[in-house]
Design a protein around this motif. Structure first.
Motif, PDB file in Angstrom:
ATOM      1  N   UNK A  34     -11.027  20.842   2.105  1.00 64.23           N
ATOM      2  CA  UNK A  34     -12.150  20.982   1.471  1.00 64.23           C
ATOM      3  C   UNK A  34     -13.360  21.499   2.441  1.00 64.23           C
ATOM      4  N   UNK A  35     -13.007  20.912   3.833  1.00 68.87           N
ATOM      5  CA  UNK A  35     -14.103  21.287   4.945  1.00 68.87           C
ATOM      6  C   UNK A  35     -14.014  22.724   5.096  1.00 68.87           C
ATOM      7  N   UNK A  36     -13.137  23.521   4.735  1.00 69.23           N
ATOM      8  CA  UNK A  36     -12.997  24.971   5.030  1.00 69.23           C
ATOM      9  C   UNK A  36     -12.666  25.153   6.417  1.00 69.23           C
ATOM     10  N   UNK A  76     -12.077  30.579   4.812  1.00 64.01           N
ATOM     11  CA  UNK A  76     -12.543  29.621   3.522  1.00 64.01           C
ATOM     12  C   UNK A  76     -13.940  28.799   4.208  1.00 64.01           C
ATOM     13  N   UNK A  77     -14.681  28.767   3.187  1.00 61.28           N
ATOM     14  CA  UNK A  77     -15.996  28.081   3.563  1.00 61.28           C
ATOM     15  C   UNK A  77     -15.739  26.512   3.072  1.00 61.28           C
ATOM     16  N   UNK A  79     -16.188  23.504   0.826  1.00 60.33           N
ATOM     17  CA  UNK A  79     -15.995  23.531  -0.612  1.00 60.33           C
ATOM     18  C   UNK A  79     -16.551  22.305  -1.219  1.00 60.33           C
ATOM     19  N   UNK A  80     -17.324  22.400  -2.608  1.00 58.34           N
ATOM     20  CA  UNK A  80     -17.853  21.246  -3.015  1.00 58.34           C
ATOM     21  C   UNK A  80     -17.064  20.155  -3.463  1.00 58.34           C
ATOM     22  N   UNK A  81     -15.668  20.414  -3.876  1.00 56.42           N
ATOM     23  CA  UNK A  81     -15.082  19.271  -4.451  1.00 56.42           C
ATOM     24  C   UNK A  81     -13.531  19.644  -4.188  1.00 56.42           C
ATOM     25  N   UNK A  82     -12.718  18.867  -4.158  1.00 57.83           N
ATOM     26  CA  UNK A  82     -11.256  18.868  -4.225  1.00 57.83           C
ATOM     27  C   UNK A  82     -10.513  19.096  -5.327  1.00 57.83           C
ATOM     28  N   UNK A  83      -9.328  19.713  -5.662  1.00 58.48           N
ATOM     29  CA  UNK A  83      -8.775  20.009  -6.615  1.00 58.48           C
ATOM     30  C   UNK A  83      -8.266  21.213  -6.800  1.00 58.48           C
ATOM     31  N   UNK A  84      -7.729  21.821  -7.821  1.00 59.76           N
ATOM     32  CA  UNK A  84      -7.209  23.107  -8.229  1.00 59.76           C
ATOM     33  C   UNK A  84      -8.385  23.972  -8.614  1.00 59.76           C
ATOM     34  N   UNK A 108     -10.480  15.075   1.991  1.00 60.37           N
ATOM     35  CA  UNK A 108     -10.599  14.573   3.451  1.00 60.37           C
ATOM     36  C   UNK A 108      -9.676  13.383   3.454  1.00 60.37           C
ATOM     37  N   UNK A 109      -9.057  13.147   4.420  1.00 66.45           N
ATOM     38  CA  UNK A 109      -8.251  11.987   4.483  1.00 66.45           C
ATOM     39  C   UNK A 109      -9.223  10.633   4.822  1.00 66.45           C
TER      40      UNK A 109
END
Length: 114
Positions: A34-36, A76-77, A79-84, A108-109
């Motif tokens: 997610x952090x890109x 990859x920038x 990103x606002x959310x985790x998921x598909x 993130x872990x």
């Protein structure tokens, strides 16, 4: 007695012809944090379309480079959310490609140790 071709032989030839060439759009890897900050490779038919803007879950990716008519790299920038999420490409000539639910964005872990 004359031999008859198998009834599905024409289908095999059609399948072989239609599966040649690059995919319309394919994400290599399929998972990013997610952090890109990581490179993402895309496979497809990118030749002759000009400059490209890549959106990952609606967020513009950084540094899109068309390496060849069939390989595109982007950074990859965050990103606002985790998921598909979806990946969308918009080219200078107006061509568009979209792959729904193409990429898994990892959360993130979380350290839960005391």
């Amino acid at each position: 007695m004359p031999t008859r071709p198998w009834p599905w032989s024409a289908a095999l030839v059609l399948l072989a012809v239609s599966s040649c060439g690059p995919p319309e759009l394919e994400v290599v890897g399929g998972s990013v944090p997610r952090s890109g900050g990581v490179e993402l490779k895309l496979l497809g038919d990118f030749g002759g379309h000009g400059a490209v803007i890549v959106l990952i879950d609606g967020v513009p990716a950084h540094g899109a480079v068309v390496e060849s008519p069939h390989l595109l790299r982007v950074r990859v920038p965050p990103l606002p959310r985790a998921g598909t999420v979806d990946v969308e490409l918009s080219f200078a000539d107006g061509a568009r490609m979209e792959l729904n639910e193409a990429l898994v964005v990892r959360a993130p872990d979380v350290d839960v140790s005391p």
